[in-house]
Design a protein around this motif. Structure first.
Motif, PDB file in Angstrom:
ATOM      1  N   GLU A 147     -11.089  -0.696   3.053  1.00  0.00           N
ATOM      2  CA  GLU A 147     -10.747  -1.767   2.106  1.00  0.00           C
ATOM      3  C   GLU A 147     -10.554  -1.206   0.702  1.00  0.00           C
ATOM      4  O   GLU A 147      -9.601  -1.565   0.000  1.00  0.00           O
ATOM      5  CB  GLU A 147     -11.852  -2.835   2.105  1.00  0.00           C
ATOM      6  CG  GLU A 147     -11.631  -3.989   1.150  1.00  0.00           C
ATOM      7  CD  GLU A 147     -10.490  -4.907   1.538  1.00  0.00           C
ATOM      8  OE1 GLU A 147     -10.156  -5.804   0.741  1.00  0.00           O
ATOM      9  OE2 GLU A 147      -9.904  -4.733   2.633  1.00  0.00           O
ATOM     10  N   LEU A 174      -7.255   0.868   0.745  1.00  0.00           N
ATOM     11  CA  LEU A 174      -6.044   0.047   0.865  1.00  0.00           C
ATOM     12  C   LEU A 174      -5.869  -0.918  -0.299  1.00  0.00           C
ATOM     13  O   LEU A 174      -4.834  -1.578  -0.403  1.00  0.00           O
ATOM     14  CB  LEU A 174      -6.073  -0.704   2.199  1.00  0.00           C
ATOM     15  CG  LEU A 174      -5.945   0.203   3.435  1.00  0.00           C
ATOM     16  CD1 LEU A 174      -6.322  -0.553   4.708  1.00  0.00           C
ATOM     17  CD2 LEU A 174      -4.531   0.775   3.555  1.00  0.00           C
ATOM     18  N   SER A 175      -6.848  -0.979  -1.182  1.00  0.00           N
ATOM     19  CA  SER A 175      -6.660  -1.733  -2.429  1.00  0.00           C
ATOM     20  C   SER A 175      -5.800  -0.937  -3.410  1.00  0.00           C
ATOM     21  O   SER A 175      -5.310  -1.489  -4.401  1.00  0.00           O
ATOM     22  CB  SER A 175      -8.014  -2.057  -3.068  1.00  0.00           C
ATOM     23  OG  SER A 175      -8.616  -0.893  -3.612  1.00  0.00           O
ATOM     24  N   LYS A 188      -0.581   1.075   0.004  1.00  0.00           N
ATOM     25  CA  LYS A 188      -0.155   0.148   1.052  1.00  0.00           C
ATOM     26  C   LYS A 188      -0.616   0.601   2.430  1.00  0.00           C
ATOM     27  O   LYS A 188      -0.983  -0.210   3.286  1.00  0.00           O
ATOM     28  CB  LYS A 188       1.362  -0.001   1.028  1.00  0.00           C
ATOM     29  CG  LYS A 188       1.893  -1.055   1.988  1.00  0.00           C
ATOM     30  CD  LYS A 188       3.399  -1.238   1.853  1.00  0.00           C
ATOM     31  CE  LYS A 188       3.901  -2.324   2.800  1.00  0.00           C
ATOM     32  NZ  LYS A 188       5.373  -2.517   2.697  1.00  0.00           N
ATOM     33  N   LYS A 232      -9.671  -8.328   2.687  1.00  0.00           N
ATOM     34  CA  LYS A 232      -8.326  -8.745   2.281  1.00  0.00           C
ATOM     35  C   LYS A 232      -7.275  -7.666   2.488  1.00  0.00           C
ATOM     36  O   LYS A 232      -6.214  -7.907   3.080  1.00  0.00           O
ATOM     37  CB  LYS A 232      -8.354  -9.176   0.816  1.00  0.00           C
ATOM     38  CG  LYS A 232      -6.999  -9.490   0.210  1.00  0.00           C
ATOM     39  CD  LYS A 232      -7.143  -9.798  -1.274  1.00  0.00           C
ATOM     40  CE  LYS A 232      -5.788  -9.963  -1.935  1.00  0.00           C
ATOM     41  NZ  LYS A 232      -5.931 -10.201  -3.401  1.00  0.00           N
ATOM     42  N   HIS A 233      -7.541  -6.471   2.034  1.00  0.00           N
ATOM     43  CA  HIS A 233      -6.524  -5.413   2.085  1.00  0.00           C
ATOM     44  C   HIS A 233      -6.397  -4.823   3.487  1.00  0.00           C
ATOM     45  O   HIS A 233      -5.303  -4.461   3.918  1.00  0.00           O
ATOM     46  CB  HIS A 233      -6.842  -4.331   1.052  1.00  0.00           C
ATOM     47  CG  HIS A 233      -6.801  -4.834  -0.361  1.00  0.00           C
ATOM     48  ND1 HIS A 233      -7.934  -5.183  -1.054  1.00  0.00           N
ATOM     49  CD2 HIS A 233      -5.747  -5.086  -1.187  1.00  0.00           C
ATOM     50  CE1 HIS A 233      -7.599  -5.609  -2.258  1.00  0.00           C
ATOM     51  NE2 HIS A 233      -6.290  -5.560  -2.369  1.00  0.00           N
ATOM     52  N   ALA A 287      -4.246  -7.344   5.413  1.00  0.00           N
ATOM     53  CA  ALA A 287      -2.812  -7.231   5.102  1.00  0.00           C
ATOM     54  C   ALA A 287      -2.217  -5.987   5.764  1.00  0.00           C
ATOM     55  O   ALA A 287      -1.090  -6.023   6.283  1.00  0.00           O
ATOM     56  CB  ALA A 287      -2.614  -7.185   3.594  1.00  0.00           C
ATOM     57  N   TRP A 288      -2.962  -4.907   5.741  1.00  0.00           N
ATOM     58  CA  TRP A 288      -2.518  -3.658   6.388  1.00  0.00           C
ATOM     59  C   TRP A 288      -2.342  -3.865   7.881  1.00  0.00           C
ATOM     60  O   TRP A 288      -1.335  -3.458   8.467  1.00  0.00           O
ATOM     61  CB  TRP A 288      -3.544  -2.571   6.087  1.00  0.00           C
ATOM     62  CG  TRP A 288      -3.453  -1.312   6.874  1.00  0.00           C
ATOM     63  CD1 TRP A 288      -2.540  -0.302   6.718  1.00  0.00           C
ATOM     64  CD2 TRP A 288      -4.351  -0.884   7.928  1.00  0.00           C
ATOM     65  NE1 TRP A 288      -2.806   0.721   7.606  1.00  0.00           N
ATOM     66  CE2 TRP A 288      -3.901   0.395   8.355  1.00  0.00           C
ATOM     67  CE3 TRP A 288      -5.474  -1.448   8.523  1.00  0.00           C
ATOM     68  CZ2 TRP A 288      -4.560   1.095   9.375  1.00  0.00           C
ATOM     69  CZ3 TRP A 288      -6.122  -0.752   9.529  1.00  0.00           C
ATOM     70  CH2 TRP A 288      -5.660   0.502   9.946  1.00  0.00           C
TER      71      TRP A 288
END
Length: 216
Positions: free
Chosen positions: A147, A150-151, A154, A189-190, A193-194
């Motif tokens: 996390e 990936l914050s 991408k 969250k990240h 999305a990934w």
């Protein structure tokens, strides 16, 4: 020469197949039923002496260990299909770093979850709730690190899809679906999305369409 991939219904061979699709390499698959111990038979052990999947045959060249196969084809066909290794030596270093993270930090706890949540119950074998709890805790700590990473980028190795991301697809698919533990991804969250990004790639969708998961 058409590449032969053994055991397409299982997670580690699917890691190889999605790579071959991304690299636009022609292949065919050979079914191996692990629940019937076909991977422990003498003919198969001639190809893979440890009795594991996958193994590939490319003409007279045989190779096993899924991440070794990923690296081999991504290097051999570097200028064909999707570049999965990065464009600079620094990008390649990060791809290799996160492939190692996947192999040594992510894979062990998620593999234990697959075995104790899915495989052992399916086969009528004993499973250990303590192993499930400990593995989920370990995986959660790894995902916290993801996390954070990936914050900032991408994908794991940077702003480009690579083997580092691809290698996570098969077992995270089990986590999100068969094991019903998708909350571990969705509450970050990240990472969420990934996962939505990489799991919606046409190559992975094609793998799932062509090769059904074991009927856990």
């Amino acid at each position: 020469m058409v590449v032969k991939v053994y055991g397409p219904d299982y997670a580690n061979p699917k890691r190889v197949i999605v790579c071959l699709i991304e690299k636009e390499i022609e292949f065919e698959t050979i079914h191996v039923d692990s629940f019937k111990e076909e991977h422990k038979q003498p003919e198969y052990l001639k190809l893979q002496p440890f009795g594991l999947m996958p193994v590939i045959q490319d003409g007279d060249y045989t190779l096993y260990e899924s991440r070794a196969i990923l690296r081999y084809y991504s290097e051999k066909y570097k200028n064909q299909g999707t570049d999965l290794l990065g464009k600079t030596i620094e990008e390649r270093g990060l791809v290799e770093q996160w492939l190692e993270v996947e192999a040594h930090n992510y894979y062990p706890p998620i593999y234990n979850l697959v075995m104790h949540v899915l495989v052992h119950p399916y086969k009528g074998e004993p499973f250990d709730p303590k192993v499930i709890q400990e593995s989920e805790e370990k995986l959660g700590k790894v995902l916290d690190i993801y996390e954070e990473r990936l914050s900032k980028t991408k994908y794991l190795a940077g702003d480009f899809f690579s083997l580092a991301d691809l290698s996570h697809l098969p077992f995270t698919h089990y986590l999100m679906n068969h094991m019903k533990k998708g909350y571990m991804v969705r509450e970050r969250k990240h990472v969420s999305a990934w996962w939505d990004d990489i799991s919606n790639r046409p190559s992975w969708k094609k793998v799932l369409q062509l090769y059904k998961d074991p009927n856990f």
